[in-house]
Design an enzyme around this catalytic site. Structure first.
Site, PDB file in Angstrom:
ATOM      1  CB  CYS A 155      -0.959  -0.006   1.190  1.00 55.39           C
ATOM      2  SG  CYS A 155      -2.215  -1.286   1.045  1.00 55.39           S
ATOM      3  CG  HIS A 168     -11.251   8.855 -12.886  1.00 61.99           C
ATOM      4  ND1 HIS A 168     -12.582   8.563 -12.651  1.00 61.99           N
ATOM      5  CD2 HIS A 168     -10.749   7.829 -13.596  1.00 61.99           C
ATOM      6  CE1 HIS A 168     -12.870   7.413 -13.221  1.00 61.99           C
ATOM      7  NE2 HIS A 168     -11.779   6.931 -13.795  1.00 61.99           N
ATOM      8  CD  GLU A 212      -8.689   1.437   0.840  1.00 66.85           C
ATOM      9  OE1 GLU A 212      -8.115   0.324   0.849  1.00 66.85           O
ATOM     10  OE2 GLU A 212      -8.127   2.474   1.199  1.00 66.85           O
TER      11      GLU A 212
END
Length: 125
Positions: A25, A69, A112
């Site tokens: 991560c 985005h 997520e």
């Protein structure tokens, strides 16, 4: 107590600082996020709603314009963990949604992935 919720989705990238060397991560990666906003009220409007779901439109616009985005490391002032995102979105909803006096934001949950989530709700008095 009446409770309603609405889901919102966005795609974004991030990396998480302060992780051990080699942690996956810590690298830039992306997620398909789901945000759930939960509202509660002790009473309903004359129309029979906690609140019209259309009143959550400004939140949808905020996500689209500022998160979808985007690189979340450039959006938040804190590491873009799900926990920080949930708290940020909770506060944004409390500060910007025009809700009737009897309606409050109960919590915000962010996922997520399909199997993970973080949630933010204020502490009970």
């Amino acid at each position: 107590m009446y409770r309603i919720g609405k889901q919102f989705r966005f795609e974004a990238a991030h990396s998480l600082p302060n992780l051990p060397e080699g942690h996956q991560c810590a690298r830039v990666h992306g997620h398909s996020y789901t945000v759930e906003v939960h509202l509660v009220s002790d009473e309903l409007t004359q129309s029979g709603f906690v609140v019209d779901f259309a009143e959550l439109g400004p939140f949808s616009t905020h996500i689209r314009d500022n998160f979808d985005h985007h690189d979340l490391n450039t959006v938040l002032d804190a590491p873009p963990t799900s926990e920080h995102l949930a708290a940020y979105f909770y506060r944004w909803c409390c500060d910007h949604l025009r809700l009737p006096d009897q309606v409050r934001v109960e919590r915000v949950r962010i996922s997520e992935t399909a199997s993970t989530f973080a949630e933010y709700a204020p502490s009970s008095p």
